[in-house]
Scaffold this motif. Structure first.
Motif, PDB file in Angstrom:
ATOM      1  N   ILE A   1      11.398  -3.407  11.579  1.00 42.55           N
ATOM      2  CA  ILE A   1      10.929  -3.450  10.201  1.00 42.55           C
ATOM      3  C   ILE A   1      11.236  -2.112   9.530  1.00 42.55           C
ATOM      4  CG2 ILE A   1       8.992  -3.936   8.679  1.00 42.55           C
ATOM      5  CD1 ILE A   1       9.546  -6.224  10.621  1.00 42.55           C
TER       6      ILE A   1
ATOM      7  N   VAL B   1      10.595   0.087   6.607  1.00 43.25           N
ATOM      8  CA  VAL B   1       9.571   0.151   5.558  1.00 43.25           C
ATOM      9  C   VAL B   1      10.061   1.066   4.436  1.00 43.25           C
ATOM     10  CG1 VAL B   1       7.155   0.606   5.026  1.00 43.25           C
ATOM     11  CG2 VAL B   1       7.810  -0.144   7.330  1.00 43.25           C
TER      12      VAL B   1
ATOM     13  N   ILE C   1       3.123   1.208   0.997  1.00 48.11           N
ATOM     14  CA  ILE C   1       2.916   0.723   2.360  1.00 48.11           C
ATOM     15  C   ILE C   1       3.053   1.871   3.349  1.00 48.11           C
ATOM     16  CG2 ILE C   1       3.829  -0.772   4.177  1.00 48.11           C
ATOM     17  CD1 ILE C   1       4.549  -2.791   2.045  1.00 48.11           C
ATOM     18  N   ARG C   2       4.008   2.752   3.105  1.00 44.42           N
ATOM     19  CA  ARG C   2       4.185   3.893   4.001  1.00 44.42           C
ATOM     20  C   ARG C   2       2.969   4.811   3.973  1.00 44.42           C
ATOM     21  NH1 ARG C   2      10.379   6.088   3.886  1.00 44.42           N
ATOM     22  NH2 ARG C   2       9.393   7.698   5.199  1.00 44.42           N
TER      23      ARG C   2
ATOM     24  N   LEU D   1       0.464   3.222   6.134  1.00 49.31           N
ATOM     25  CA  LEU D   1       0.837   3.400   7.534  1.00 49.31           C
ATOM     26  C   LEU D   1       0.528   4.816   8.001  1.00 49.31           C
ATOM     27  CD1 LEU D   1       4.247   1.475   7.651  1.00 49.31           C
ATOM     28  CD2 LEU D   1       2.049   0.741   8.595  1.00 49.31           C
TER      29      LEU D   1
ATOM     30  N   VAL E   1       9.630   0.448  11.979  1.00 55.37           N
ATOM     31  CA  VAL E   1       8.582   0.012  12.898  1.00 55.37           C
ATOM     32  C   VAL E   1       9.215  -0.963  13.881  1.00 55.37           C
ATOM     33  CG1 VAL E   1       6.348  -1.135  13.133  1.00 55.37           C
ATOM     34  CG2 VAL E   1       6.809   0.298  11.124  1.00 55.37           C
TER      35      VAL E   1
ATOM     36  N   THR F   1       8.913  -3.689  16.648  1.00 56.30           N
ATOM     37  CA  THR F   1       7.926  -4.692  17.029  1.00 56.30           C
ATOM     38  C   THR F   1       8.474  -5.592  18.129  1.00 56.30           C
ATOM     39  OG1 THR F   1       8.610  -6.479  15.519  1.00 56.30           O
ATOM     40  CG2 THR F   1       7.215  -4.730  14.597  1.00 56.30           C
TER      41      THR F   1
ATOM     42  N   VAL G   1      -1.594  -1.170  11.854  1.00 60.42           N
ATOM     43  CA  VAL G   1      -0.202  -1.301  11.429  1.00 60.42           C
ATOM     44  C   VAL G   1       0.181  -2.770  11.325  1.00 60.42           C
ATOM     45  CG1 VAL G   1       2.197  -0.910  12.138  1.00 60.42           C
ATOM     46  CG2 VAL G   1       0.522   0.950  12.308  1.00 60.42           C
ATOM     47  N   ASP G   2      -0.224  -3.551  12.310  1.00 58.28           N
ATOM     48  CA  ASP G   2       0.068  -4.991  12.289  1.00 58.28           C
ATOM     49  C   ASP G   2      -0.554  -5.655  11.062  1.00 58.28           C
ATOM     50  OD1 ASP G   2       1.207  -4.423  14.710  1.00 58.28           O
ATOM     51  OD2 ASP G   2      -0.228  -5.555  15.917  1.00 58.28           O
TER      52      ASP G   2
ATOM     53  N   LEU H   1       1.326  -4.668   7.758  1.00 58.95           N
ATOM     54  CA  LEU H   1       2.644  -5.301   7.639  1.00 58.95           C
ATOM     55  C   LEU H   1       2.601  -6.822   7.774  1.00 58.95           C
ATOM     56  CD1 LEU H   1       4.776  -2.751   9.709  1.00 58.95           C
ATOM     57  CD2 LEU H   1       4.616  -2.940   7.210  1.00 58.95           C
TER      58      LEU H   1
ATOM     59  N   LEU I   1       2.008  -8.632  10.432  1.00 61.64           N
ATOM     60  CA  LEU I   1       2.834  -8.993  11.584  1.00 61.64           C
ATOM     61  C   LEU I   1       2.310 -10.205  12.353  1.00 61.64           C
ATOM     62  CD1 LEU I   1       3.804  -5.487  13.024  1.00 61.64           C
ATOM     63  CD2 LEU I   1       5.033  -6.927  11.398  1.00 61.64           C
TER      64      LEU I   1
ATOM     65  N   SER J   1       3.388  -4.454  16.652  1.00 62.71           N
ATOM     66  CA  SER J   1       4.049  -3.146  16.642  1.00 62.71           C
ATOM     67  C   SER J   1       3.879  -2.471  17.996  1.00 62.71           C
ATOM     68  CB  SER J   1       3.469  -2.270  15.534  1.00 62.71           C
ATOM     69  OG  SER J   1       2.072  -2.100  15.710  1.00 62.71           O
TER      70      SER J   1
END
Length: 216
Positions: A56, A58, A63-64, A67, A85, A87, A172-173, A176, A178, A185
């Motif tokens: 991913i 980013v 979003i960063r 994170l 990222v 994953t 993090v998941d 994003l 995920l 991640s």
């Protein structure tokens, strides 16, 4: 002479490389270099060619920042030119075998029935990992292969990199999304160019060749 020069350049690049903590936020990695680094990850080897990962990139600044908050407030998460990222997939038990067979048959122009040998290997591997409870660990650790290859590719391109595990995977998941993508991640990689970082001038600390290499 040519091969000797290539060997020297590889070692020189790896000696130049270090885990960058401080990035120059004003300097960006070119699209060509980024694509090459990502392509090197895509071409990485994996167990049985299973490619049990997704990378991913980013780009969204908001979003960063989120994170970064989930990553022990490490500046490189926001300051580096790019953040990747890494994953691993959580749907391997259900999807691995069919996907691998279908992909191979299509790319190599084969009848899926010709791949029964590979199919049996894949099914037996997954079944054994499920039985001994190591499936997720096995899948997750596959992601470190492309991480290593991206680190070397970046060094050869003179692009700085900062790998990291210091973050809260669950957060993090969530940031994003995920879980909905059947992903988790495992590690992150910041790419860019070193800033005012005293560590860049320090000699690389490594054990001697004969302490870590043994020929038998």
């Amino acid at each position: 002479m040519k091969n000797h020069t290539i060997n020297e350049e590889i070692i020189k690049a790896l000696n130049w490389r270090y885990a960058v903590k401080v990035f120059n936020p004003e300097k960006n990695v070119s699209e060509d270099d980024l694509e090459t680094i990502l392509e090197s990850a895509r071409l990485s080897p994996s167990a049985n060619g299973s490619e049990m990962w997704k990378f991913i990139v980013v780009q969204n600044k908001e979003i960063r920042q989120k994170l970064r908050e989930a990553g022990d407030n490490q500046p490189k998460i926001t300051d580096a030119s790019h953040l990747i990222v890494l994953t691993y997939r959580t749907d391997i038990e259900e999807s691995l075998v069919k996907e691998r067979i279908d992909r191979t048959a299509k790319i190599q122009n084969q009848d899926p029935k010709e791949l029964d040998g590979l199919k049996n290997i894949l099914e037996n591997t997954v079944a054994s990992k499920v039985k001994d409870g190591t499936l997720e660990s096995w899948v997750a650790h596959q992601a470190y292969i492309p991480l290593g290859i991206m680190l070397e590719t970046a060094a050869l391109l003179h692009v700085d990199a900062g790998p990291m595990e210091g973050f809260q995977p669950n957060k993090v998941d969530e940031i994003l999304g995920l879980k909905e993508k059947n992903l988790k991640s495992i590690t992150m990689l910041a790419l860019g160019y070193r800033g005012e970082d005293p560590a860049s001038a320090r000699p690389k600390v490594r054990r001697a060749f004969n302490e870590v290499i043994e020929f038998v």
